[in-house]
Design a protein around this motif. Structure first.
Motif, PDB file in Angstrom:
ATOM      1  N   LYS A 152      15.159-109.678  62.230  1.00 36.82           N
ATOM      2  CA  LYS A 152      13.810-110.074  61.651  1.00 36.82           C
ATOM      3  C   LYS A 152      13.792-111.353  60.907  1.00 36.82           C
ATOM      4  O   LYS A 152      12.728-112.080  60.694  1.00 36.82           O
ATOM      5  CB  LYS A 152      14.123-109.114  60.291  1.00 36.82           C
ATOM      6  N   LEU A 199      11.500-103.739  68.916  1.00 39.26           N
ATOM      7  CA  LEU A 199      12.173-103.152  67.655  1.00 39.26           C
ATOM      8  C   LEU A 199      12.439-101.601  67.872  1.00 39.26           C
ATOM      9  O   LEU A 199      11.741-100.814  68.093  1.00 39.26           O
ATOM     10  CB  LEU A 199      11.565-103.414  66.351  1.00 39.26           C
ATOM     11  N   ASP A 200      13.556-101.239  67.249  1.00 30.47           N
ATOM     12  CA  ASP A 200      14.187 -99.802  67.323  1.00 30.47           C
ATOM     13  C   ASP A 200      13.132 -98.914  66.627  1.00 30.47           C
ATOM     14  O   ASP A 200      12.626 -97.872  67.089  1.00 30.47           O
ATOM     15  CB  ASP A 200      15.314 -99.756  66.796  1.00 30.47           C
ATOM     16  N   LYS A 239      22.494-106.423  61.774  1.00 31.72           N
ATOM     17  CA  LYS A 239      21.992-106.924  62.911  1.00 31.72           C
ATOM     18  C   LYS A 239      20.600-107.046  62.873  1.00 31.72           C
ATOM     19  O   LYS A 239      19.704-108.166  63.484  1.00 31.72           O
ATOM     20  CB  LYS A 239      22.311-106.019  64.169  1.00 31.72           C
ATOM     21  N   THR A 240      19.909-105.959  62.463  1.00 32.98           N
ATOM     22  CA  THR A 240      18.117-105.711  62.192  1.00 32.98           C
ATOM     23  C   THR A 240      17.958-106.991  61.338  1.00 32.98           C
ATOM     24  O   THR A 240      16.696-107.623  61.770  1.00 32.98           O
ATOM     25  CB  THR A 240      17.709-104.498  61.775  1.00 32.98           C
ATOM     26  N   ASP A 276      16.097-105.076  69.625  1.00 34.36           N
ATOM     27  CA  ASP A 276      17.097-104.384  68.559  1.00 34.36           C
ATOM     28  C   ASP A 276      17.261-102.999  68.744  1.00 34.36           C
ATOM     29  O   ASP A 276      16.343-102.137  68.970  1.00 34.36           O
ATOM     30  CB  ASP A 276      16.206-104.502  67.052  1.00 34.36           C
ATOM     31  N   GLU A 277      18.532-102.731  69.204  1.00 35.69           N
ATOM     32  CA  GLU A 277      18.930-101.576  69.510  1.00 35.69           C
ATOM     33  C   GLU A 277      17.907-100.726  70.687  1.00 35.69           C
ATOM     34  O   GLU A 277      17.626 -99.644  70.429  1.00 35.69           O
ATOM     35  CB  GLU A 277      18.886-100.373  68.367  1.00 35.69           C
ATOM     36  N   SER A 294      20.756-106.407  70.206  1.00 34.82           N
ATOM     37  CA  SER A 294      21.589-105.899  69.458  1.00 34.82           C
ATOM     38  C   SER A 294      21.763-104.381  69.825  1.00 34.82           C
ATOM     39  O   SER A 294      21.102-103.841  70.301  1.00 34.82           O
ATOM     40  CB  SER A 294      21.087-105.662  67.985  1.00 34.82           C
TER      41      SER A 294
END
Lengths: 285, 223
Positions: free
Chosen positions: A47, A81-82, A42-43, A153-154, A186
């Motif tokens: 990216k 971003l997480d 996912k990440t 992301d998360e 995600s």
């Protein structure tokens, strides 16, 4: 339908992991949920879109090549971003002063209104914020230049249900404000996505397992619980996979109304996205 | 670009007090030792090193990935670090020179019996020498941070300084041992004539090569 983002055969190879020719679209005006276990890709997908990693394949964002028009495209992206943000030794006020130099349409008033709405102090160092506060600040920072696309992301990982719900509300409001806006989110907390995503893309071991409308997953998919005799009646083409228990079989189907009619099953349970995921990964066929 | 530099400057805001203490310390040291070559070297070195700590801030917060998601190119990211490095080194040296002039003037006013002779030429040479030293360290340090990260890069910095000292000591020991007589006066006269030009040229060459290496490393880096 026009697409906000198009990924075509995107691959990225690491020594211990490979993102393997994934292709999917994010239609304009929609929320696409990217699901999969930790380390599924996912990440890396996020990216790749952001051109933070070098990939094979093509990615178009708002109809433009993501590498050739990188700077221009990123003006229209809001990113959460997480595990990465600006230094924790900055304040929310400092972030405003930095961001207005990055984004030509940074809306200072909107940013401070959001800070007030979510009760985030503007002069306190970020390192003193709770995890929920930090995530809210990341999201506010991502949306205060009114981007056309949000890449998240998360954004709900490690947060309590109340904060998670508050955060999902921000996304709902963001998309309602302008029908051209799109979100790629995600998460491994699939219940969050059931409530907001229009499409679910399931990624496993760097490959896309399915890419389906959420309504299809929730309305047409079903789990039959039956004994061996009933299971043996089922034709292989009529189910996706099954799990064999001590006393019964559990079978995942993707057209429960037809199956119900054809095989006269009385009860077909409605599965959660988590259960569907498990059937695809752990089920047999 | 402006946003990148502002981000680093805001991160460095916490060094305000330390910098103030350094200036006070240098002022006392100039007054005490009557040395006019001290402040430009010390201040430009300290400011030059402080600037490198912006890499630590980025590393602790894992900011690199996030920064690359903003509307900037990798070239902008690397260039902003070098602009900050060069400007801070120059500011450090200028600050050192100004501080020396002020302190010497004050000292000469309050203590007219022991006038300090302020040689502007040697003050300038020292300032450029200081800038050269810190530029050398930064030029090696920045690419190694891009390659190995800020944490490991810091260890290398101490190794580097240690090696430099060892090299100078070793060379001078060797020269004395073999009886090689260095004509200090001719070196001094050469440096007095062309020193500043030489330093400026070397500083520009060092930063340019270093920038090219850093950009090459950073442009191929995956996160």
């Amino acid at each position: 339908m026009e697409n906000a983002i198009e990924l075509k055969e995107v691959s990225k190879e690491y020594p211990d992991f490979k993102l393997d020719k994934i292709s999917f679209n994010i239609p304009k005006g929609s929320i696409v949920g990217l699901i999969g276990e930790n380390g599924a890709g996912k990440t890396t997908t996020m990216k790749s879109i952001l051109n933070i990693v070098n990939i094979k394949g093509t990615i178009q964002v708002l109809g433009k090549d993501h590498q050739q028009y990188e700077k221009e495209i990123k003006q229209e992206l809001g990113v959460v971003l997480d595990d990465s943000f600006l230094s924790e030794y900055l304040t929310a006020k400092g972030i405003n002063s930095i961001m207005k130099d990055f984004y030509s349409n940074w809306d200072e008033k909107l940013y401070f209104d959001y800070l007030k709405e979510f009760k985030l102090p503007s002069n306190k160092l970020i390192k003193e914020f709770s995890r929920g506060m930090k995530m809210k600040l990341k999201i506010i920072t991502a949306i205060s230049h009114n981007p056309k696309i949000l890449l998240l992301d998360e954004p709900t990982s490690g947060l309590d249900p109340i904060v998670r719900n508050e955060i999902l509300d921000i996304f709902r409001k963001y998309i309602l404000d302008d029908e051209e806006r799109s979100i790629l989110i995600s998460s491994h907390i699939t219940s969050d996505l059931e409530h907001i995503a229009d499409y679910i893309v399931f990624i496993h071991n760097g490959k896309i397992i399915f890419n389906l409308p959420t309504s299809d997953l929730l309305e047409n998919y079903g789990i039959i619980k039956c004994d061996k005799k009933d299971f043996e009646q089922l034709k292989e083409k009529d189910y996706i996979s099954y799990k064999k228990g001590k006393y019964q079989y559990e079978v995942l189907v993707n057209n429960k109304v037809e199956i119900k009619k054809k095989y006269k099953f009385e009860v077909i349970d409605k599965p959660s996205i988590d259960e569907i995921m498990l059937f695809y990964v752990k089920g047999e066929k | 670009m402006k946003g990148l530099i502002k981000k680093d400057l805001l991160n460095l805001a916490s060094y305000k007090t330390s910098l103030f203490i350094v200036i006070i310390f240098c002022s006392i040291a100039i007054a005490w030792t009557t040395s006019v070559t001290f402040a430009p070297i010390v201040i430009s070195t300290i400011i030059g090193m402080i600037v490198l700590s912006t890499f630590n801030y980025d590393e602790i917060s894992k900011s690199d990935k996030y920064i690359l998601s903003l509307p900037v190119t990798r070239k902008d990211v690397v260039l902003s670090k070098y602009i900050l490095a060069v400007v801070s080194t120059v500011i450090g040296a200028v600050l050192g020179v100004i501080l020396t002039i002020i302190i010497v003037q004050i000292m000469n006013m309050v203590r007219s019996s022991e006038l300090i002779n302020l040689n502007y030429e040697s003050l300038l040479s020292t300032a450029f020498g200081g800038m050269f030293g810190i530029a050398l360290i930064q030029s090696i340090q920045i690419p190694s941070i891009y390659k190995w990260g800020a944490e490991k890069g810091r260890i290398q910095m101490f190794v580097l300084i240690f090696l430099l000292i060892l090299l100078i000591l070793g060379a001078s020991f060797l020269f004395t041992k073999i009886g090689f007589n260095i004509d200090m006066s001719s070196i001094e006269s050469f440096l007095n004539k062309f020193g500043i030009l030489l330093f400026v040229g070397l500083i520009i060459i060092m930063y340019s090569i270093s920038y090219k290496i850093s950009y090459k490393i950073f442009s191929h880096k995956d996160y």
